[in-house]
Design an enzyme around this catalytic site. Sequence first.
Site, PDB file in Angstrom:
ATOM      1  N   HIS A 281      70.622 -14.705   5.837  1.00  0.00           N
ATOM      2  CA  HIS A 281      70.959 -14.127   4.536  1.00  0.00           C
ATOM      3  C   HIS A 281      70.158 -12.841   4.357  1.00  0.00           C
ATOM      4  O   HIS A 281      70.327 -11.901   5.115  1.00  0.00           O
ATOM      5  CB  HIS A 281      70.669 -15.160   3.442  1.00  0.00           C
ATOM      6  CG  HIS A 281      71.265 -14.848   2.103  1.00  0.00           C
ATOM      7  ND1 HIS A 281      72.121 -13.802   1.876  1.00  0.00           N
ATOM      8  CD2 HIS A 281      71.116 -15.456   0.881  1.00  0.00           C
ATOM      9  CE1 HIS A 281      72.479 -13.773   0.607  1.00  0.00           C
ATOM     10  NE2 HIS A 281      71.878 -14.762  -0.026  1.00  0.00           N
ATOM     11  N   HIS A 332      80.809  -9.776   8.868  1.00  0.00           N
ATOM     12  CA  HIS A 332      80.563 -10.313   7.530  1.00  0.00           C
ATOM     13  C   HIS A 332      81.559 -11.424   7.250  1.00  0.00           C
ATOM     14  O   HIS A 332      82.667 -11.431   7.792  1.00  0.00           O
ATOM     15  CB  HIS A 332      80.693  -9.193   6.476  1.00  0.00           C
ATOM     16  CG  HIS A 332      80.181  -9.581   5.130  1.00  0.00           C
ATOM     17  ND1 HIS A 332      80.985 -10.153   4.168  1.00  0.00           N
ATOM     18  CD2 HIS A 332      78.940  -9.483   4.582  1.00  0.00           C
ATOM     19  CE1 HIS A 332      80.268 -10.391   3.090  1.00  0.00           C
ATOM     20  NE2 HIS A 332      79.023 -10.003   3.317  1.00  0.00           N
ATOM     21  N   ASP A 391      73.231  -4.569   6.082  1.00  0.00           N
ATOM     22  CA  ASP A 391      71.941  -4.705   6.759  1.00  0.00           C
ATOM     23  C   ASP A 391      71.773  -3.707   7.899  1.00  0.00           C
ATOM     24  O   ASP A 391      70.647  -3.389   8.278  1.00  0.00           O
ATOM     25  CB  ASP A 391      71.779  -6.130   7.305  1.00  0.00           C
ATOM     26  CG  ASP A 391      71.714  -7.157   6.191  1.00  0.00           C
ATOM     27  OD1 ASP A 391      70.959  -6.933   5.227  1.00  0.00           O
ATOM     28  OD2 ASP A 391      72.415  -8.173   6.271  1.00  0.00           O
TER      29      ASP A 391
END
Length: 456
Positions: A281, A332, A391
């Site tokens: 996460h 994702h 990210d």
Amino acid sequence: MQCQHSDTSMDFIKSLCGEFQKHNQIDPAYYEKYDVKRGLRNADGTGVMAGVTQIGNVLGYYVQDGERNPMEGRLIYRGIDVNDLVDGFMSEDRFGFEETAYLLLFGALPTREQLALFKGALSAHQALPNMFTEDMILKAPSADVMNKLARAVLALYSYDDAPEDRSLESELRKAIALTARVPTIAAHAFAAKRHYYDQESLYLHRPQEGLSVAENFLWSVRHDNQFTQEEAKLLDLCLVLHAEHGGGNNSAFACRVLSSSGTDIYSAISAAIGSLKGPRHGGANKKVMEMFGYIEEGVWDWKDEEEIRAFLGKLLTREAGDGSGLIYGMGHAIYTLSDPRAVLLKKFARNLAASKGMLDEFQLYEAVERLTPEVFHGVKGESKVVCANVDLYSGLVYKMMGIPQELYTPLFAVARMVGWCAHRIEEVCNPGNKIIRPAYKAVAPLRPFIPLDQRG
């Protein structure tokens, strides 16, 4: 400060591991046999519908004739596309996180007067309770800032005159206080970590009135309190893009699960922080930076796409990197063609890279983003659409701003605090909501109790 364990105790625990494995293996076939939604996901990867929300929405595909079809990603806060939100405050050369926080908490954009009052409320709550830093942070420092952040939020319960009051007024008061205080907690926890674990000098800075959340964070974590407006505006953008991501993401769902039980806000939020800490996460941005360390060391020529492609293949086949077989920052659960957060960050990261003399490194990230889909398809033989997620670029942005890796995930928590609080309030203040209690299929066979003396 670490607990000491005898060799005998450790040997016993090792033997118990074998005993555990002998009795606790679950046959993967059970999941298909009982139609179990592993990870609360349907067979096609879509999430199991567990509730309704007015707070945020994440769009990455559309369903037509029962099939998922890729689309450009969209992130929507209270009905407003995040691109429009960002364009709005940036076109007026303003910081946007406070405005975004108001929108997420209350459901509408603030007027100029409402925004000023909200900023004043945040400023009034930035300082921590008297002796909180000394008693709750410095006396029990942690090597991991996220761990300290979770414990500190839980400790705030003891400093609240009405911690169990779940009225709307009380919940909103606590939400504003948490949104304001968590940046200060993170900064002080980081200072304690560097002092007690890295043997550096201890610098504790008080938040300053009149500064935005982004400015105050940079002021608080830097020894000399120095930062540029370009850095503050980019950090503000990062906070806006990380503030919310729908009710189904792991940490928001964890917050809602605990909130549905009727527990207090501090318990629910500390659980969300614990969820975000995980590398699957919020901790993924640190794994991206770790992975690029391997890439930068293992690829001789950063402009040679064939060499980059070959190394990415080694990552997927577990011959390089951390052995996970993953290319962090790519892919994702919902986004397919693009992650709007990554698109926005990438645009601003390019200018920062040019000013910092880091264009070569930025272009290496672009190459990984561009080449990963074809390498993934070649190695895995799958046709899944893969895009860069937030990210991939957030860690690079923080690196270019000189923010240490220990603060990457805590910064995520600073931003997401307001989203968690919004989901918390929606959960506890809607009378139709029930305690969240999914089912688990029990597969252990019934057996008799055996007297102690008769056990082998």
